[in-house]
Write a protein that holds these residues in place. Structure first.
Motif, PDB file in Angstrom:
ATOM      1  N   LEU A   1       0.825  -1.211   0.000  1.00 27.76           N
ATOM      2  CA  LEU A   1       0.000   0.000   0.000  1.00 27.76           C
ATOM      3  C   LEU A   1       0.860   1.262   0.000  1.00 27.76           C
ATOM      4  O   LEU A   1       0.578   2.229  -0.719  1.00 27.76           O
ATOM      5  N   ALA A   2       1.925   1.251   0.815  1.00 24.45           N
ATOM      6  CA  ALA A   2       2.796   2.423   0.896  1.00 24.45           C
ATOM      7  C   ALA A   2       3.556   2.652  -0.401  1.00 24.45           C
ATOM      8  O   ALA A   2       3.693   3.797  -0.868  1.00 24.45           O
ATOM      9  N   ASP A   3       4.054   1.572  -1.007  1.00 27.20           N
ATOM     10  CA  ASP A   3       4.827   1.719  -2.243  1.00 27.20           C
ATOM     11  C   ASP A   3       3.955   2.226  -3.388  1.00 27.20           C
ATOM     12  O   ASP A   3       4.408   3.032  -4.213  1.00 27.20           O
ATOM     13  N   VAL A   4       2.721   1.776  -3.467  1.00 29.33           N
ATOM     14  CA  VAL A   4       1.809   2.263  -4.511  1.00 29.33           C
ATOM     15  C   VAL A   4       1.535   3.751  -4.310  1.00 29.33           C
ATOM     16  O   VAL A   4       1.457   4.528  -5.277  1.00 29.33           O
ATOM     17  N   ALA A   5       1.407   4.162  -3.044  1.00 30.41           N
ATOM     18  CA  ALA A   5       1.165   5.582  -2.770  1.00 30.41           C
ATOM     19  C   ALA A   5       2.407   6.429  -3.056  1.00 30.41           C
ATOM     20  O   ALA A   5       2.296   7.555  -3.559  1.00 30.41           O
ATOM     21  N   ILE A   6       3.589   5.924  -2.745  1.00 24.56           N
ATOM     22  CA  ILE A   6       4.830   6.684  -2.963  1.00 24.56           C
ATOM     23  C   ILE A   6       5.145   6.800  -4.445  1.00 24.56           C
ATOM     24  O   ILE A   6       5.469   7.880  -4.953  1.00 24.56           O
ATOM     25  N   LEU A   7       5.025   5.694  -5.179  1.00 23.40           N
ATOM     26  CA  LEU A   7       5.346   5.672  -6.608  1.00 23.40           C
ATOM     27  C   LEU A   7       4.079   5.939  -7.410  1.00 23.40           C
ATOM     28  O   LEU A   7       3.580   5.083  -8.143  1.00 23.40           O
ATOM     29  N   ASP A   8       3.527   7.132  -7.253  1.00 19.76           N
ATOM     30  CA  ASP A   8       2.252   7.439  -7.892  1.00 19.76           C
ATOM     31  C   ASP A   8       2.358   7.558  -9.400  1.00 19.76           C
ATOM     32  O   ASP A   8       1.358   7.532 -10.103  1.00 19.76           O
ATOM     33  N   GLY A   9       3.597   7.654  -9.926  1.00 18.86           N
ATOM     34  CA  GLY A   9       3.750   7.743 -11.367  1.00 18.86           C
ATOM     35  C   GLY A   9       3.828   6.398 -12.054  1.00 18.86           C
ATOM     36  O   GLY A   9       3.859   6.322 -13.279  1.00 18.86           O
ATOM     37  N   SER A  10       3.870   5.323 -11.287  1.00 15.23           N
ATOM     38  CA  SER A  10       3.966   3.982 -11.850  1.00 15.23           C
ATOM     39  C   SER A  10       2.577   3.470 -12.224  1.00 15.23           C
ATOM     40  O   SER A  10       1.559   4.060 -11.878  1.00 15.23           O
ATOM     41  N   ARG A  11       2.561   2.354 -12.923  1.00 14.90           N
ATOM     42  CA  ARG A  11       1.274   1.779 -13.328  1.00 14.90           C
ATOM     43  C   ARG A  11       0.570   1.150 -12.130  1.00 14.90           C
ATOM     44  O   ARG A  11       1.203   0.749 -11.154  1.00 14.90           O
ATOM     45  N   GLN A  12      -0.723   1.066 -12.205  1.00 17.80           N
ATOM     46  CA  GLN A  12      -1.513   0.471 -11.135  1.00 17.80           C
ATOM     47  C   GLN A  12      -1.507  -1.050 -11.267  1.00 17.80           C
ATOM     48  O   GLN A  12      -1.791  -1.577 -12.337  1.00 17.80           O
TER      49      GLN A  12
END
Length: 289
Positions: free
Chosen positions: A160-171
């Protein structure tokens, strides 16, 4: 001077009087409970949560998984542009923390069984529960659930934290989320369970931990130093089936182009652990405590 009289015998309690010939069907007033696996599981749960090594080992595990996972994501976010992150799976950065944290799960798994042999406490355990197979089963159930839950919570927090931090990456897709949380937690729990079984077989904490760390790291290290072309197939096999490579499969970032894929690492770990568990049960019935 009067002679002291011997004390008069006390009347027998009612339940002792009831044991006379007039009551041939007497049963003890102390309730007798037939023990089952649930009692052994409760006993092992009390052991594992009351030992300080459990809290320390799992605490370090959570710190490594969450700390390294977040640190990797922060470093990548600070040094990569949005175009670099556009095709990157943000869940993959949880791999680094779990790889290092796996040594904590291995250590705890070995200590769950081998430490009792080292202290002699296993004799007390087997006296309280003479069914040796039931004891090992209870240990396996309790440890597997503890390792799975702790890994699931840690991996989910990192994801959850990594998805929030790397907001420019694909979902990530739903399947990627499932493999990076549930799948990798099952794999880590099986790896710890294999360590527990090895501790029961070896009955020596240091020896079993050393063997498991060798199983974790040795194939990958040996493969890196096989430069001869005649050993190429051996090198590829060691690399493909090493635990780090199998762990990376759950993040869709396999370190090799061939070898295990999908859910293959989980089935491999399940098969190896089942065979080792069968050997442990057989040896447990043949050897003295």
């Amino acid at each position: 001077m009067s002679t002291p009289q011997p004390p008069m015998p006390q009347a027998a309690p009612d339940w002792q009087a009831a044991a006379g010939s007039a009551y041939p069907t007497y049963t003890s007033p102390i309730p007798v409970v037939r023990t089952h696996l649930g009692h052994a599981v409760a006993s092992e749960w009390t052991k594992i949560r009351s030992v300080r090594s459990t809290m320390w080992t799992l605490g370090v595990f959570v710190l490594l998984v969450v700390g390294i996972g977040l640190l990797a994501a922060l470093v990548i976010s600070a040094n990569a542009s949005e175009s670099d992150l556009s095709g990157e799976n943000p869940l993959s950065f949880g791999f680094f923390g779990l790889l290092i944290g796996s040594m904590c799960i291995i250590t705890l798994g070995v200590l769950t069984t081998a430490s009792e042999y080292g202290t002699g406490m296993i004799r007390t355990t087997m006296t309280a529960c003479p069914s040796r197979g039931r004891v090992l089963t209870a240990k396996a159930i309790v440890f597997f659930l503890v390792a799975f839950v702790v890994t699931l919570v840690s991996a989910s927090l990192v994801a959850l934290a990594d998805v929030a931090i790397l907001d420019g990456s694909r979902q990530p897709s739903g399947g990627e989320w499932f493999k990076a949380t549930i799948g990798v937690s099952l794999y880590m729990a099986l790896l710890g369970l294999l360590s527990l079984v090895l501790g029961s077989i070896i009955r020596h904490s240091a020896g079993a931990i050393t063997i498991m760390i060798g199983v974790l790291l040795a194939p990958l290290v040996i493969a890196l130093f096989m430069f001869s072309s005649s050993l190429e197939k051996v090198r590829e096999a060691l690399f493909e089936y090493s635990i780090p490579n199998q762990l990376s499969v759950f993040y869709s970032t396999s370190l090799s182009e061939s070898g295990p894929s999908g859910w293959d690492p989980l089935w491999i770990a399940l098969g190896v652990t089942a065979v080792a568990l069968g050997c442990a049960f057989a040896l447990l019935e043949k050897r003295d405590v």
